[in-house]
Scaffold this active site. Structure first.
Site, PDB file in Angstrom:
ATOM      1  N   VAL A   1       0.836  -1.210   0.000  1.00  0.00           N
ATOM      2  CA  VAL A   1       0.000   0.000   0.000  1.00  0.00           C
ATOM      3  C   VAL A   1       0.870   1.259   0.000  1.00  0.00           C
ATOM      4  O   VAL A   1       0.616   2.200  -0.768  1.00  0.00           O
ATOM      5  CB  VAL A   1      -0.977  -0.002   1.203  1.00  0.00           C
ATOM      6  CG1 VAL A   1      -1.829   1.270   1.187  1.00  0.00           C
ATOM      7  CG2 VAL A   1      -1.884  -1.235   1.168  1.00  0.00           C
TER       8      VAL A   1
ATOM      9  N   VAL B   1      -6.031  20.375  -5.034  1.00  0.00           N
ATOM     10  CA  VAL B   1      -5.756  20.929  -3.696  1.00  0.00           C
ATOM     11  C   VAL B   1      -5.522  22.440  -3.774  1.00  0.00           C
ATOM     12  O   VAL B   1      -5.698  23.163  -2.803  1.00  0.00           O
ATOM     13  CB  VAL B   1      -4.530  20.211  -3.076  1.00  0.00           C
ATOM     14  CG1 VAL B   1      -4.072  20.884  -1.794  1.00  0.00           C
ATOM     15  CG2 VAL B   1      -4.861  18.742  -2.809  1.00  0.00           C
TER      16      VAL B   1
ATOM     17  N   ILE C   1     -13.102   1.126  -2.290  1.00  0.00           N
ATOM     18  CA  ILE C   1     -14.526   1.501  -2.339  1.00  0.00           C
ATOM     19  C   ILE C   1     -14.759   2.713  -1.439  1.00  0.00           C
ATOM     20  O   ILE C   1     -14.413   2.674  -0.265  1.00  0.00           O
ATOM     21  CB  ILE C   1     -15.437   0.354  -1.836  1.00  0.00           C
ATOM     22  CG1 ILE C   1     -15.157  -0.943  -2.581  1.00  0.00           C
ATOM     23  CG2 ILE C   1     -16.900   0.739  -1.941  1.00  0.00           C
ATOM     24  CD1 ILE C   1     -15.889  -2.144  -2.003  1.00  0.00           C
TER      25      ILE C   1
ATOM     26  N   LYS D   1     -13.285  -4.742  10.198  1.00  0.00           N
ATOM     27  CA  LYS D   1     -13.976  -3.814   9.295  1.00  0.00           C
ATOM     28  C   LYS D   1     -15.415  -3.557   9.755  1.00  0.00           C
ATOM     29  O   LYS D   1     -15.892  -2.422   9.676  1.00  0.00           O
ATOM     30  CB  LYS D   1     -13.918  -4.356   7.867  1.00  0.00           C
ATOM     31  CG  LYS D   1     -12.494  -4.336   7.307  1.00  0.00           C
ATOM     32  CD  LYS D   1     -12.374  -5.128   6.026  1.00  0.00           C
ATOM     33  CE  LYS D   1     -10.962  -5.085   5.464  1.00  0.00           C
ATOM     34  NZ  LYS D   1     -10.751  -6.073   4.382  1.00  0.00           N
TER      35      LYS D   1
HETATM   36  N1  HSE Z   1      -6.634  -9.308   3.282  1.00  0.00           N
HETATM   37  C1  HSE Z   1      -7.652  -8.333   2.999  1.00  0.00           C
HETATM   38  C2  HSE Z   1      -8.694  -8.946   2.068  1.00  0.00           C
HETATM   39  C3  HSE Z   1      -7.003  -7.122   2.377  1.00  0.00           C
HETATM   40  O1  HSE Z   1      -8.474 -10.045   1.553  1.00  0.00           O
HETATM   41  O2  HSE Z   1      -9.762  -8.360   1.883  1.00  0.00           O
HETATM   42  C4  HSE Z   1      -7.803  -5.878   2.457  1.00  0.00           C
HETATM   43  O3  HSE Z   1      -8.135  -5.512   3.744  1.00  0.00           O
END
Ligand code: HSE
Length: 403
Positions: free
Chosen positions: A12, A31, A131, A200
Site C-alpha cells: 500500500v 488541492v 470503495i 472492518k
Molecule cells: N486481506 C484483505 C482482504 C485485504 O483479503 O480483503 C484488504 O483488507
C-alpha cells in the site's frame, strides 16, 4: 506546499507513492497547492527506487520536521503503528491510514488525540480498499438514522468461496490458489478465520452507530467449516454461501454485530459479488437500501482511497473534521442470539428425524449425497432455539440464511 511522509513501503505504501507521483499534477490542481512526498520510512534499503532520496530509517526525523503536514501510516498491526501514529498526532500532523487493525482497536483514542491537537485522523482505505464507503456513510448519508450494515468485507475469503462455488475446488485447494495469486497471506488466519472482516465491521458500526465497537466484542466465525457439500445444498435452492459482517442497530443505542458465513439468496445483490470484490449494503431510515461495490484490496485501489484522504486534508489543513465516535462500553454489543433467522443445517439423520427435531423444514438435495445425510432450512428461530432443536442430531454445518 503540503508535505507528506509515508510510513512503510510495502504494497500500500508504495502504491501511495506511485499515485502521488503519477497523478501529482491533478492532485496539486485539486488541492490548489503543491503536495509533495518528502519522506518514506522503512527499515529496508531501496537503492533502485525512484524515491530513493526520500527514505529515512528514524521516525523522529519525520516527527521533528515542522514541514511535514500529513503522515500516511501503512505499516499495519497495532504496535509500532500505534506508537508512530500517536507521536505524529501529538506533533500536530494529520494521519491517514489503511490500517484496520489499528482503527478497530484504538480508533476512539486516536480520533480524540487528533481533535486535541487540531489535526485529523482519516482511514477511508481501512474498509473496502478502494470503495468509497466511510465518507459516504458519514456525509452523503448523514441525514439518515442508519439501522443495518451487511458486508462482504474480505476479498480473500470471497475469492475462496467463489472458487468453491464456481470451480468446485475444496477449501484447501481454493486457499492454495488464493495464495498463489497473491491474495491470501502465507499465514491466512486473519482472512479465513474472519478477523479482518471483524475489524472492518467494527469500524463501520462505530461510524454508523456512533460508539466504538471493539473486535473482542464481536463473535467471529470464518469459512474453514464451509464444505463443498454445503455449497451444493445451498445451490440446489438458489443460495450462495458468503462470509458476511453484520451490524444491526438495537433499541437504546445497543449494537448487534457479528461475522459468520451465511446463505445469501441469489436475488440479493450480495450473492453476485464474486472473486476479490467487496460490497457493503447499508440501510437508512430515509434512503432505504444502498450498496457500495468495488475492489476491496490491492495496491492501487487501496492507494486511491489513502490519497483521497490526503487530498481532503491538504485542501484545508486546519479543518475540524468532526469524525469521532463515542468510547463504547462493555455492554454496548448485544449477542446475535437475539436475532431470529432461518437456518441451514447439514446433519447425520433422516428427513423424518429432522422434521421431528425442527418442525416445519425445507429439505435440500445434492447429487451423490450419502444415505444418512440430511440437509434442510428451518423456519425463523434464534440460535439458542435452533441449538436446542438439534440437540440429538450430529450436526456438520449450521449457517444463518440472510433474509
Ligand atoms: N486481506 C484483505 C482482504 C485485504 O483479503 O480483503 C484488504 O483488507
Amino acid at each position: 506546499m503540503v508535505n507528506v511522509a509515508i510510513l512503510g513501503f510495502g504494497t500500500v505504501g508504495s502504491g501511495v507513492a506511485e499515485v502521488l507521483t503519477k497523478n501529482g499534477g491533478l492532485i496539486d490542481h485539486r488541492v490548489d497547492d503543491l503536495v509533495r512526498l518528502k519522506y518514506i520510512l522503512d527499515v529496508r534499503e531501496f537503492p533502485d527506487s525512484p524515491y530513493k532520496d526520500c527514505f529515512v530509517k528514524d521516525f523522529s526525523v519525520i516527527e521533528n520536521d515542522p514541514e511535514v503536514n500529513i503522515v500516511v501510516e501503512t505499516i499495519g498491526g497495532a504496535k509500532i503503528a500505534l506508537e508512530f501514529t500517536t507521536r505524529a498526532l501529538k506533533a500536530g500532523k494529520s494521519v491517514v491510514t489503511s490500517n484496520k487493525e489499528l482503527v478497530a482497536t484504538h480508533g476512539y483514542e486516536l480520533l480524540q488525540l487528533a481533535r486535541e491537537h487540531g489535526c485529523s485522523y482519516l482511514f477511508e482505505a481501512s474498509v473496502g480498499g478502494g470503495i468509497p464507503i466511510l465518507r459516504p456513510l458519514t456525509s452523503c448519508l448523514a441525514a439518515n438514522e442508519l439501522t443495518q450494515i451487511t458486508g462482504i468485507l474480505n476479498g480473500t475469503t470471497n475469492y475462496i468461496l467463489t472458487r468453491m462455488i464456481k470451480a468446485g475446488l475444496t477449501f484447501d485447494a481454493a486457499l492454495k490458489e488464493a495464495q498463489a495469486n497473491g491474495y491470501a497471506e502465507q499465514d491466512p488466519t486473519a482472512d479465513v478465520d474472519g478477523h479482518d472482516a471483524c475489524r472492518k465491521i467494527c469500524i463501520l458500526s462505530a461510524l454508523a452507530f456512533g460508539e466504538h465497537v471493539y473486535p473482542e466484542q464481536v463473535p467471529t466465525q470464518g469459512i474453514r467449516d464451509v464444505s463443498l457439500e454445503d455449497v451444493a445444498y445451498a445451490d440446489s435452492k438458489g443460495y450462495k454461501i458468503k462470509l458476511l459482517g453484520r451490524g444491526i442497530r438495537q433499541p437504546e443505542g445497543k449494537v448487534c454485530a457479528f461475522v459468520a458465513p451465511h446463505l445469501v439468496p441469489n436475488d440479493n445483490p450480495l450473492a453476485g459479488v464474486e472473486d476479490v470484490f467487496n460490497a457493503i449494503a447499508v440501510t437508512g431510515n430515509a434512503i432505504g437500501d444502498v450498496m457500495f461495490y468495488g475492489r476491496g484490496a490491492g495496491k492501487l485501489p487501496t492507494a486511491s482511497a489513502v490519497v483521497a484522504d490526503v487530498i481532503d486534508i491538504a485542501k484545508d489543513l486546519k479543518k475540524d473534521r468532526h469524525n469521532s465516535w463515542g468510547p463504547g462500553a462493555p455492554d454496548l454489543v448485544v449477542s446475535s442470539d437475539i436475532l431470529a433467522s432461518r437456518w441451514y443445517v447439514r446433519a447425520d439423520g433422516t428427513a423424518d428425524q429432522a422434521k421431528q427435531a425442527c418442525g416445519e423444514i425445507e429439505l435440500l438435495s445434492r447429487s451423490g449425497a450419502p444415505a444418512g445425510e440430511v440437509a434442510f432450512l428451518t423456519q425463523p428461530m434464534t440460535e439458542p432455539q435452533v441449538m436446542e432443536c438439534l440437540k440429538g442430531m450430529p450436526v456438520h454445518s449450521r449457517f444463518r440464511v440472510l433474509e
